[in-house]
Design an enzyme around this catalytic site. Structure first.
Site, PDB file in Angstrom:
ATOM      1  N   GLU A 177      -9.556   3.733   1.687  1.00 45.70           N
ATOM      2  CA  GLU A 177      -8.946   3.929   0.357  1.00 45.70           C
ATOM      3  C   GLU A 177      -7.900   2.878   0.029  1.00 45.70           C
ATOM      4  OE1 GLU A 177      -7.818   5.276   3.058  1.00 45.70           O
ATOM      5  OE2 GLU A 177      -5.671   4.870   2.832  1.00 45.70           O
ATOM      6  N   ASP A 218       1.509   5.903   5.789  1.00 42.83           N
ATOM      7  CA  ASP A 218       0.522   4.981   5.223  1.00 42.83           C
ATOM      8  C   ASP A 218       1.036   4.322   3.932  1.00 42.83           C
ATOM      9  OD1 ASP A 218      -1.928   3.751   5.691  1.00 42.83           O
ATOM     10  OD2 ASP A 218      -3.083   5.221   4.535  1.00 42.83           O
ATOM     11  N   LYS A 226       0.851  -1.203   0.000  1.00 45.48           N
ATOM     12  CA  LYS A 226       0.000   0.000   0.000  1.00 45.48           C
ATOM     13  C   LYS A 226       0.877   1.240   0.000  1.00 45.48           C
ATOM     14  CE  LYS A 226      -3.407   2.493   2.910  1.00 45.48           C
ATOM     15  NZ  LYS A 226      -4.334   2.419   4.062  1.00 45.48           N
ATOM     16  N   ARG A 235      -7.757  -0.333   0.430  1.00 49.11           N
ATOM     17  CA  ARG A 235      -8.261  -1.539  -0.239  1.00 49.11           C
ATOM     18  C   ARG A 235      -8.580  -1.266  -1.711  1.00 49.11           C
ATOM     19  NH1 ARG A 235     -13.006  -1.960   4.092  1.00 49.11           N
ATOM     20  NH2 ARG A 235     -11.342  -0.997   5.280  1.00 49.11           N
ATOM     21  N   LYS A 282     -10.192  12.501   8.481  1.00 48.66           N
ATOM     22  CA  LYS A 282      -9.817  12.013   9.813  1.00 48.66           C
ATOM     23  C   LYS A 282      -9.839  13.188  10.788  1.00 48.66           C
ATOM     24  CE  LYS A 282      -6.808   8.237   8.242  1.00 48.66           C
ATOM     25  NZ  LYS A 282      -7.523   7.076   8.802  1.00 48.66           N
TER      26      LYS A 282
HETATM   27  N1  BES Z   1      -4.607   4.068   6.878  1.00 49.92           N
HETATM   28  C1  BES Z   1      -5.794   3.779   7.578  1.00 49.92           C
HETATM   29  C2  BES Z   1      -5.630   2.670   8.609  1.00 49.92           C
HETATM   30  C3  BES Z   1      -4.779   2.976   9.807  1.00 49.92           C
HETATM   31  C4  BES Z   1      -5.349   3.533  10.942  1.00 49.92           C
HETATM   32  C5  BES Z   1      -3.449   2.663   9.816  1.00 49.92           C
HETATM   33  C6  BES Z   1      -4.567   3.779  12.042  1.00 49.92           C
HETATM   34  C7  BES Z   1      -2.676   2.903  10.919  1.00 49.92           C
HETATM   35  C8  BES Z   1      -3.243   3.470  12.033  1.00 49.92           C
HETATM   36  C9  BES Z   1      -6.881   3.313   6.615  1.00 49.92           C
HETATM   37  O1  BES Z   1      -6.860   3.845   5.350  1.00 49.92           O
HETATM   38  C10 BES Z   1      -8.197   3.719   7.228  1.00 49.92           C
HETATM   39  O2  BES Z   1      -8.412   4.871   7.394  1.00 49.92           O
HETATM   40  N2  BES Z   1      -9.026   2.720   7.542  1.00 49.92           N
HETATM   41  C11 BES Z   1     -10.291   2.962   8.158  1.00 49.92           C
HETATM   42  C12 BES Z   1     -11.309   2.071   7.466  1.00 49.92           C
HETATM   43  C13 BES Z   1     -12.732   2.367   7.810  1.00 49.92           C
HETATM   44  C14 BES Z   1     -13.148   3.686   7.226  1.00 49.92           C
HETATM   45  C15 BES Z   1     -13.606   1.254   7.277  1.00 49.92           C
HETATM   46  C16 BES Z   1     -10.188   2.608   9.625  1.00 49.92           C
HETATM   47  O3  BES Z   1      -9.492   1.636   9.962  1.00 49.92           O
HETATM   48  O4  BES Z   1     -10.768   3.305  10.438  1.00 49.92           O
HETATM   49 ZN    ZN Z   2      -7.915   5.690   5.195  1.00 51.64          ZN
HETATM   50 ZN    ZN Z   3      -4.952   4.482   4.709  1.00 55.03          ZN
END
Ligand code: BES
Ligand code: ZN
Ligand code: ZN
Length: 485
Positions: free
Chosen positions: A331, A270, A247, A333, A259
Site C-alpha cells: 500500500e 509505518d 509514507k 507505494r 499480515k
Molecule cells: N510496511 C510494510 C513494510 C515493512 C515490513 C516495514 C516490515 C517494516 C517492517 C509494507 O507496506 C509491506 O507490507 N510491504 C510488503 C510488500 C509486498 C506485499 C510486495 C512486504 O515487504 O512484504
Molecule cells: Zn503493507
Molecule cells: Zn506499509
C-alpha cells in the site's frame, strides 16, 4: 524530558564534568587533587576507555577518544560511549552536567552531547505519574564548555528536538493517532517551527482524484489526509524546491492481504517516513536553512474494512495511470506514487521519498543501512553518502536497472503494484519511479526504523532513521549553493 543545553565558559570546582580526552593529558581546569590526578593518569596510561572519579561534591567522567583510522568512526564511537554511560550518568542524579574536551577533535563535545540526548530519550507519556518521576533525575541541564559556535549549539538543539518529537509520533499507537490527528500534530509543529502546513482532507483528495491514497483508505472508518509542508524563507538559494515525501500509513494491517503472526507488530510505526519529513522541515525552519524545502505527506491506515480495496482491483492514480492491485499490503507505494506525481506541480529540483516500504530492504541490509535507489546526478548521492557516514545513518545503494521494472507488468492495467518474490525493495522503487517526472531519490528505511533492540543511541522501535541524515544533507546543500555563488 529533554535536558536543556547551554554554553558555559567557566567550570567551577563543585560541578560534575564529562571530559573527552584525545591525548594522555588531563586538563588543569578540572582541578583534580594530586591523588585524583595520579589515579586518573595511571588509568589513562593503562589505556582505559572510561575513568570515573567520584569526589565528595562532584563526579568526573574521563573519556578517551578511540583510535580509529577514519574520522567518522571516531565520532560514532564517541556517540556510542554516551549510550554506554547513559545509565551511570542517569543514576548519579546530576541536575547539571558539564561536557568539555581536551586535545580532542573539533565537535567532540557536540557529538557526545548528541549521543547522550538520543540515548536518554524515553516515551513515557502513557505511564502513570510515579513511573514518570523516575526520569526526573536525568541531568536537567547539559552545559557545553569550550569554543563552540553558537550556530552549532542551536543546530544540535533543533535537530535533537526534532528527533524527540519524531520518535514520539512514531511510537503513538493508532488508537491515539489516526491520519487526521497526525495532520493536527504536523500543523502544530509547523506553527511552532515556522513552516506552512496545508491539510487536504477527504473531499479535496477525492476532487484531485488521488486514486492510490483513496484505494488504500477504502477499508478505513477514518478519512485520509494529504499534508503539504512548505518552508520558503525570504532569503532562499534555490529557485526550484526540494520536495520530501514521507509514507504516512498510521497502521498497516496489510488490508485484505492481512499480515499474519508477528508481522503486524509495530506497524503503528509505518508512518515513520511522514514523521521524519516533519522533523526535517522543523529543523530546516528552526535553523533557517536558506532553501525552499517542501514536504508532502499522504496518510491513512490500511485495514480490511467493509469496502476495503481488494486483490484484482484496478485503480486510477492521480496521474491517470492505472494499477492492478496484486497485493493490498503493498500500500505504501500507492500513496507515495500519488504524492510523487503531485510534486510535479512544483517543478522540483529533487524529490526524496522516505518510507518503511518493504520487508525486502530489511532482509537485504538488516538494520545497518538505509536502502537507496535512484537515477539522479551522482553529485547528490556522493553528498548523501558522505552525510550518511558523518551522522552514521549510512546509505547503501541497490541497483536500479530497468529490467527490474519489467516485473511490474500487468495483463489488464498499466502496471501491477507488485512484482515477483525476489528483489522486492527494488521493484517497489521502480514502481515509484514511474510516477516521477523529476529527479527522485527513494529511501527505504524498513530495516533501520523497525529496530527490535537498541543499536546504541538508535533506540529500538522507531529511532527516527534518516532524520539526522536528511537534515544534514540539506544543510550542506545550502552551504554548497552559497559557495558556488
Ligand atoms: N510496511 C510494510 C513494510 C515493512 C515490513 C516495514 C516490515 C517494516 C517492517 C509494507 O507496506 C509491506 O507490507 N510491504 C510488503 C510488500 C509486498 C506485499 C510486495 C512486504 O515487504 O512484504
Ligand atoms: Zn503493507
Ligand atoms: Zn506499509
Amino acid at each position: 524530558m529533554k535536558p536543556e543545553i547551554q554554553k558555559i565558559s567557566q567550570i567551577s570546582v563543585n560541578q560534575s564534568v564529562v571530559c573527552i580526552i584525545g591525548s594522555d593529558n588531563i586538563p588543569e581546569r578540572l582541578r583534580l587533587t594530586k591523588q585524583e590526578n595520579d589515579f586518573a593518569m595511571s588509568r589513562v596510561l593503562a589505556r582505559e576507555e572510561y575513568i570515573f572519579i567520584n569526589s565528595y561534591n562532584r563526579y568526573i567522567y574521563l573519556i578517551r577518544l578511540k583510535e580509529e583510522i577514519v574520522h567518522y568512526k571516531v565520532r560514532e564511537e564517541l556517540r556510542r560511549t554516551s549510550y554506554n554511560l547513559r545509565k551511570l550518568i542517569k543514576g548519579n542524579n546530576h541536575s547539571e552536567l558539564i561536557i568539555t574536551s581536551e586535545n580532542a577533535y573539533n565537535g567532540a563535545v557536540e557529538d557526545f552531547t548528541e549521543g547522550l540526548l538520543l540515548s536518554i530519550y524515553s516515551f513515557d507519556k502513557y505511564k502513570t505519574k510515579s513511573l514518570k518521576d523516575e526520569n526526573t533525575f536525568y541531568p536537567a541541564k547539559l552545559l557545553l564548555h569550550g569554543e563552540i559556535e553558537d550556530s552549532e549549539i542551536k543546530w544540535l538543539i533543533d535537530l535533537t528536538d526534532a528527533v524527540y518529537f519524531t520518535r514520539d509520533l512514531i511510537k503513538e499507537p493508532v488508537n491515539q493517532l489516526n491520519a487526521t490527528s497526525l495532520a493536527g500534530e504536523i500543523k502544530k509543529i509547523g506553527d511552532s517551527a515556522g513552516f506552512r502546513v496545508e491539510v487536504l482532507t477527504k473531499g479535496k483528495i477525492e476532487a484531485l482524484k488521488m486514486g492510490g491514497l483513496l484505494a488504500v483508505n477504502k477499508g478505513s472508518v477514518d478519512p485520509p489526509v494529504f499534508c503539504i509542508l512548505d518552508w520558503h524563507p525570504a532569503k532562499c538559494l534555490n529557485t526550484k524546491p526540494i520536495v520530501l515525501i514521507g509514507k504516512g500509513i498510521v497502521y498497516d494491517t496489510g488490508g485484505l492481504n492481512i499480515k499474519t503472526g508477528e508481522f503486524m507488530a509495530g506497524m503503528n510505526g509505518d508512518m515513520a517516513g511522514a514523521a521524519t519529513v516533519t522533523g526535517v522541515l522543523h529543523t530546516a525552519a528552526k535553523s533557517g536553512i536558506p532553501l525552499h524545502i517542501m514536504g508532502l505527506i499522504p496518510s491513512t491506515d490500511n485495514r480490511p474494512g467493509g469496502n476495503a480495496y481488494t486483490q484484482g482491483d484496478i485503480i486510477t492514480m492521480f496521474n491517470k495511470m492505472t494499477v492492478e492491485i496484486g497485493n493490498t499490503d503493498a500500500e505504501g507505494r500507492l500513496i507515495l506514487a500519488d504524492a510523487i506525481s503531485y510534486a510535479s506541480k512544483y517543478s522540483p529540483e529533487l524529490i526524496i521519498d522516505i518510507a518503511t516500504l518493504t520487508g525486502s530492504a530489511a532482509m537485504t541490509f538488516g538494520n545497518q543501512a538505509i536502502a537507496v535507489m535512484t537515477n539522479v546526478d551522482r553529485k547528490y548521492i556522493s553528498l548523501l553518502e558522505e552525510c550518511g557516514n558523518d551522522v552514521y545513518e549510512r546509505i547503501a545503494e541497490l541497483p536500479f536497472w530497468d529490467e527490474y521494472g519489467e516485473l511490474l507488468k500487468s495483463d489488464v492495467a498499466d502496471m501491477k503494484n507488485i512484482g515477483g518474490r525476489e528483489a522486492g525493495a527494488i521493484i517497489a522503487g521502480k514502481f515509484l519511479e514511474r510516477f516521477a517526472e523529476y529527479p527522485l531519490i527513494h529511501m527505504d528505511i524498513a530495516g533501520t526504523e523497525m529496530l527490535k533492540k537498541d543499536d546504541f543511541y538508535r533506540l529500538k522501535n522507531g529511532p527516527a532513521s534518516g532524520l539526522r541524515l536528511l537534515s544534514t544533507f540539506l544543510r550542506r546543500i545550502a552551504v554548497n549553493y552559497s559557495e558556488r555563488k
